[in-house]
Design an enzyme around this catalytic site. Structure first.
Site, mmCIF file in Angstrom:
data_model
loop_
_atom_site.group_PDB
_atom_site.id
_atom_site.type_symbol
_atom_site.label_atom_id
_atom_site.label_comp_id
_atom_site.label_asym_id
_atom_site.label_seq_id
_atom_site.Cartn_x
_atom_site.Cartn_y
_atom_site.Cartn_z
ATOM 1 N N HIS A 480 -7.661 0.984 0.809
ATOM 2 C CA HIS A 480 -7.066 -0.342 1.018
ATOM 3 C C HIS A 480 -6.119 -0.685 -0.134
ATOM 4 O O HIS A 480 -4.949 -1.040 0.088
ATOM 5 C CB HIS A 480 -8.183 -1.390 1.118
ATOM 6 N N GLU A 481 -6.613 -0.591 -1.359
ATOM 7 C CA GLU A 481 -5.784 -0.961 -2.500
ATOM 8 C C GLU A 481 -4.624 0.008 -2.690
ATOM 9 O O GLU A 481 -3.542 -0.394 -3.131
ATOM 10 C CB GLU A 481 -6.632 -1.046 -3.769
ATOM 11 N N HIS A 484 -1.818 -1.175 -0.611
ATOM 12 C CA HIS A 484 -1.035 -2.167 -1.348
ATOM 13 C C HIS A 484 -0.131 -1.474 -2.357
ATOM 14 O O HIS A 484 1.034 -1.858 -2.551
ATOM 15 C CB HIS A 484 -1.970 -3.123 -2.099
ATOM 16 N N HIS A 487 2.899 -0.175 -0.897
ATOM 17 C CA HIS A 487 3.807 -1.271 -0.562
ATOM 18 C C HIS A 487 4.682 -1.611 -1.770
ATOM 19 O O HIS A 487 5.869 -1.939 -1.625
ATOM 20 C CB HIS A 487 2.983 -2.498 -0.135
#
Length: 692
Positions: A480-481, A484, A487
């Protein structure tokens, strides 16, 4: 605070690293080892003074307002301040100290006043309002920057009368003080609790990996006890799963759910009442019915009604599913010969037993195949196969803590993309949770600036030389991180305002939650889920059982999350704070109205709900995870429909319109450009096992 009065006369001799121009460090990393706490106050003072001078020149420019002399000039301003703030606030989250906390309390309101002085500057607002994008022939990105800048100023109060502007500035300053105190109180409560485990009786039920982790935590806390449980999620959750000592589970769970609500100086309830009141007042000054209406006006959802409708659509099937789960767990309690009613501190323990019974799956059996190093490789390899990225470990670079690791990220053509930092282990100087941040964001306004992105986790470190083993939930958090992180790394824009994760709050979780899907794919697990001792791949039968259990306990998980989102939204739709908010009573009433099961607690109770009170990043916006999950469930279906989870054309669109696009487009437009349409809720319900 001035540069003269703020300087510490007792500071050690030597130049302030922030006084230098470009840092002569590898990749321009901050010279962490040279930065001392006494450097920050004068650095902030000097940077604020410099930024004030830059703003004065822009606002007082005698030339007619133009994009270049106003908007682009604003984008170029404040770089010294950005540099100091990015280092300081990253470190206050990941490796703080009493000295840094004291500086944070002092500087947070100063920065809020400074920001308000810019966005409430009448001359500057007049210049921004006078720019005609068509007359200047702005390109699409320039027009977007102008629009977003005007929106930011307007939402900060630029259109208000002088008296209202003054009050808006006062509110911003006080909210900065309260948010800082909230976070520091929470960290103090988390660090203040230790559950000693002395002797075999206290360790009953704990598997070897958890015994090792509690021993390592005890050693970090001074070695007074052989084993301890702290309030780090990576310790307390497995303890609640495995411990057969119901009394100890209850003590640990009570401490976990009562953070910020223990009376004394660290109690957050009075802070919440004031925060809610001030947010409501600010929203009314800006012409909105409530703070929730203000926050959602600039999101994909657009209104609290739309967000609440999604939450209700998920709540109803989740409540039904959780009721079924509860009955199965209670039956298991009775089957063991007990006559107690299942309580919240029992749920995880009996859910794990039920998972073993129904799926022949034991978390202790899974973890040996998920060593931290293997999961990191899996995350990197997925990015290689999707986007052509490669990751090269680099040593001999500045680090803010010995645990931090650094990788140079390159594109498929060998070009440098940026730096990625990983900070994976829990420590007492780090706030709880997991997050992505940036020491430097990508932009091309005056040269090709490469990003420096950091992922921060709180995994329980194994003792001695043993490798750290992750649960499947831990592995999901890492993916998940890292989503990010991608991104931020893949951002491909010119202007800083649009860079990386600077997107609508209910869109920002799409890249992270979407990336989680690859962890659950057999192709990825077969390649990377390997035993930490033998290197043998996870047995096919175990892999199949693991994947078959993906929707197990999803009633509980959905209720736990959605209840927090509903309370957040309800709180910020209300003006209760103005007359004195009784936080526990408000929370209890909100949960009663949605028939919250007594055996499940909110994932984040209000007194420790840092997402919404330690700053306002997710305030009236915690629903965003679910909103983005609607997007991510539908987005991954694009790869399934293509017949290849690494389909090059689909991955190319994903990079162009989602991971690399920053805020170049409205979120709905960006998603439609990738997918060809907006999503429906059905893939989400199917993913969570809640479909009828």
């Amino acid at each position: 605070m001035t540069a003269d009065t703020a300087r510490d006369p007792n500071a050690a001799a030597g130049a302030n690293p922030f006084d230098a121009g470009e840092w002569p460090t590898p990749f321009g990393l901050p010279p962490f080892e040279a930065i001392r706490h006494e450097h920050y106050v004068p650095a902030f003072a000097d940077a604020l003074k410099a930024h004030e001078a830059e703003i004065a020149l822009i606002a007082g420019n005698p030339a007619a307002p133009s994009f270049d002399n106003t908007v682009a000039a604003l984008e170029r301003s404040g770089r010294a301040l950005d540099r100091v703030a990015s280092v300081f606030f990253n470190l206050t989250g990941s490796t703080t100290s009493p000295e840094l906390q004291a500086i944070e309390r002092a500087v947070a309101p100063e920065l809020a006043r400074h920001s308000s002085a810019i966005t409430l500057n009448s001359d500057l607002w007049a210049r921004l309002s006078a720019i005609d994008p068509q007359a200047e022939g702005l390109d699409a990105e320039q027009a977007r920057v102008l629009d977003r800048t005007r929106t930011r100023f307007r939402r900060a109060g630029a259109d208000l009368a002088p008296e209202a502007k003054a009050r808006i500035a006062e509110i911003a300053t006080r909210l900065a003080e309260l948010g800082t105190q909230f976070g520091q109180n929470l960290l103090a409560d988390e660090n203040g609790f230790v559950l000693p485990l002395d002797g075999e009786e206290d360790l009953a039920g704990l598997p070897p990996f958890l015994r090792d982790a509690t021993a390592a935590a005890a050693a970090e806390r001074g070695g007074t006890h052989g084993h301890v449980v702290t309030l780090s999620r990576s310790l307390i959750e497995p303890f609640l799963v495995f411990s057969t000592r119901r009394d100890l589970r209850e003590r640990a769970y009570r401490a976990w759910t009562r953070r910020g609500e223990n009376g004394g100086e660290t109690d957050n309830r009075r802070l919440i009442a004031e925060i809610v009141a001030l947010r409501a007042e600010r929203a009314r000054l800006l012409g909105f019915e409530s703070f929730a209406h203000f926050r959602l006006d600039d999101t994909m959802a657009a209104s609290p009604d739309a967000a609440m409708a999604l939450l209700r659509d998920v709540w109803t099937p989740a409540l039904r599913r959780a009721g079924e789960e509860r009955e199965r767990l209670q039956a298991l309690v009775r089957a063991e010969g007990h006559d107690f009613a299942l309580e919240a501190h029992d749920w995880r323990h009996y859910a794990e037993k039920l998972r073993r019974a129904e799926h022949d799956l034991d978390e202790a059996e899974i973890k040996p195949y998920l060593p931290l190093e293997g999961v990191i490789r899996a995350a990197f390899d997925t990015a290689t196969r999707l986007f052509g990225l490669t990751f090269e470990a680099v040593a001999d670079v500045p680090r803010y803590h010995p645990d931090v690791r650094t990788w140079l990220v390159r594109d498929a053509d060998g070009a440098e993309v940026g730096l990625f930092l990983g900070d994976y282990f829990a420590r007492s100087s780090k706030r709880s949770g997991a997050w992505m941040s940036a020491f430097r964001s990508q932009e091309r306004l005056d040269g090709d600036v490469k990003p420096i992105i950091v992922n921060v986790m709180n995994f329980a470190r194994a003792s001695g030389d043993e490798p750290t083993l992750l649960s499947f939930d831990d592995a999901r958090t890492l993916f998940h991180e890292f989503g990010h992180g991608l991104h931020g790394l893949l951002s491909d824009v010119t202007y800083p305002l649009l860079s990386g994760t600077a997107v609508a709050r209910d869109f920002v979780e799409l890249p992270s939650q979407l990336y989680e899907h690859w962890l659950e794919q057999p192709e990825v697990l077969r390649a990377h889920a390997r035993h930490y001792r033998t290197g043998a791949p996870m047995p096919e039968a175990l892999l199949e059982r693991l994947l078959a259990a993906r929707t197990f306990n999803q009633g509980f998980a959905t209720i736990e999350y959605t209840a927090s989102a509903i309370v957040d939204m309800t709180l910020h739709l209300s003006a209760a704070g103005e007359d004195g908010l009784d936080v526990p009573a408000f929370e209890a009433d909100a949960l009663k109205r949605i028939a919250m099961p007594a055996e499940i607690a909110m994932r984040h109770r209000s007194p420790h709900f840092a997402h919404i009170f330690s700053g306002d990043g997710y305030a009236a916006g915690y629903y965003s995870y679910l909103w983005s999950e609607v997007l991510d469930a539908d987005a991954f279906d694009a790869f399934r429909e293509a017949g290849d989870i690494f389909h090059p054309e689909t991955a190319g669109r994903l990079r162009r319109f989602v991971y690399g696009a920053g805020n170049l487009r409205d979120a709905r437009e960006a998603y439609t450009a990738f997918r060809g349409r907006l999503p429906s809720i059905e893939p989400l319900l199917k993913k969570r096992g809640l479909a009828a």
